[in-house]
Enzyme design. Structure first.
Site, PDB file in Angstrom:
ATOM      1  N   PRO A   2       0.841  -1.209   0.000  1.00 23.41           N
ATOM      2  CG  PRO A   2      -0.562  -1.469   1.827  1.00 23.41           C
ATOM      3  CD  PRO A   2       0.678  -2.000   1.203  1.00 23.41           C
ATOM      4  CD  GLU A   3       2.439   4.108  -4.342  1.00 24.10           C
ATOM      5  OE1 GLU A   3       2.699   5.312  -4.235  1.00 24.10           O
ATOM      6  OE2 GLU A   3       2.634   3.468  -5.393  1.00 24.10           O
ATOM      7  CE  LYS A  52       5.305   3.197   0.651  1.00 19.37           C
ATOM      8  NZ  LYS A  52       6.199   2.454  -0.240  1.00 19.37           N
ATOM      9  NE  ARG A 303       9.278  -1.774  -6.392  1.00 16.47           N
ATOM     10  CZ  ARG A 303       8.437  -1.199  -5.533  1.00 16.47           C
ATOM     11  NH1 ARG A 303       8.862  -0.780  -4.356  1.00 16.47           N
ATOM     12  NH2 ARG A 303       7.162  -1.064  -5.834  1.00 16.47           N
TER      13      ARG A 303
END
Ligand SMILES: [Zn+2]
Length: 314
Positions: A2-3, A52, A303
């Site tokens: 989740p951001e 987060k 990423r």
């Protein structure tokens, strides 16, 4: 993972459904039994998100810190009064699941725990189960301050001095701005989607060194991230395209809670289809919405990075 917008929605949900109430806290799985017993039968005073991570402040001067990580998630359920900010009209979210209540009946208690429930919180009206977090611990308020200081400023909290703090952090390092935006000690809460999208929106080359980023550009980055993340809190999903750039004409203007612009046949109440939601994220090989150039993708720091080589030349 989740951001930050998802974690902020969760914190609001906790505030709405549990704030000011006494909670029974347990660890059905057993991994958090000692921690749960320190919080059991105390009042949840407030829930706050920072990046987060979520911090639940209890009346006995203890704090539960939770980081969902890649696999963590909360489930909620309860009676008709057990609804919070994030339950209203939003699609299914990462890291949080639908409230499964019986709106007609009285709350008769939570169901038998299924699977590895690390923490269960129960009030008179509902319950929440946490599974699979990266971190879940009980700390003191002083330790919470330390944990939050390790993080950079959070654009969704946007406290006094936070913008300047971010500008100083990102501009002092020669590391590329694309890598820095993912570092939680530069900026807390941004993940891969917001990173790629804001750099496109501002026309910034992802590989630009922080030292070559102008202060005004860094300030504008902060503002844009705060804007699109606030939309994410409202919408329960990440939509970064402006209305004029959506072929479907759906949804409202980014950064605006109503209305439409540019004379398009806008359908402000229709959901934005996923293929219209982003400029560059997961759009490699597709034409740029502004210039038609193929969107590029490469691995950076483990990423995937997405960008338009033509539009993002600064
Ligand atoms: Zn382009």
């Amino acid at each position: 993972m989740p951001e930050g917008h998802s974690v902020h929605r969760l914190a609001r949900q906790f505030q709405d459904v549990f704030g000011g109430t006494t909670l029974a806290v347990s660890s059905p799985q057993g991994k958090f039994t000692a921690g749960a017993s320190r919080l059991d039968v105390h009042i949840l005073e407030r829930a706050e998100a920072h990046g987060k991570q979520m911090f639940l402040y209890f009346s006995n001067d203890l704090v539960m810190r939770v980081h969902l990580g890649l696999y963590g998630a909360w489930d909620f359920g309860g009676d008709s009064t057990f609804t919070g900010a994030s339950s209203i009209g939003a699609p299914r979210r990462i890291g949080e699941r639908e409230v499964a209540g019986d709106p007609e009946g009285d709350f008769a208690g939570p169901p038998e725990p299924k699977g590895a429930v690390r923490v269960r919180l129960v009030s008179d009206h509902g319950w929440a189960d946490l599974r699979g977090p990266t971190a879940c611990e009980v700390i003191t308020p002083a330790e919470a301050v330390v944990a939050r200081r390790k993080l950079g400023p959070d654009p969704l909290n946007n406290g006094a001095g936070d913008a300047e703090d971010f500008v100083q952090r990102i501009c002092k390092s020669a590391t590329s701005i694309a890598l820095q935006l993912m570092k939680q000690d530069v900026l807390a809460g941004v993940g891969n989607v917001y990173r790629a999208e804001t750099l496109f929106r501002l026309g910034l080359d992802p590989l630009l060194s922080g030292k070559n980023l102008q202060r005004e550009e860094a300030t504008e980055l902060w503002r844009d991230i705060a804007r699109i993340m606030a939309d994410g809190v409202r919408d329960g999903r990440i939509i970064t395209t402006e209305l004029a750039d959506r072929p479907s004409g759906t949804g409202v203007t980014v950064g605006c809670s109503f209305g439409a612009g540019d004379g398009l046949p806008a359908r402000p109440n229709a959901p934005v289809p996923v293929e219209d939601a982003h400029y560059v994220y997961k759009r490699e090989g597709l034409p740029c919405r502004h210039c038609g150039t193929e969107i590029a993708m490469k691995e950076l720091g483990g990423r995937k990075l997405y960008w338009c080589p033509s539009c993002q030349s600064r």
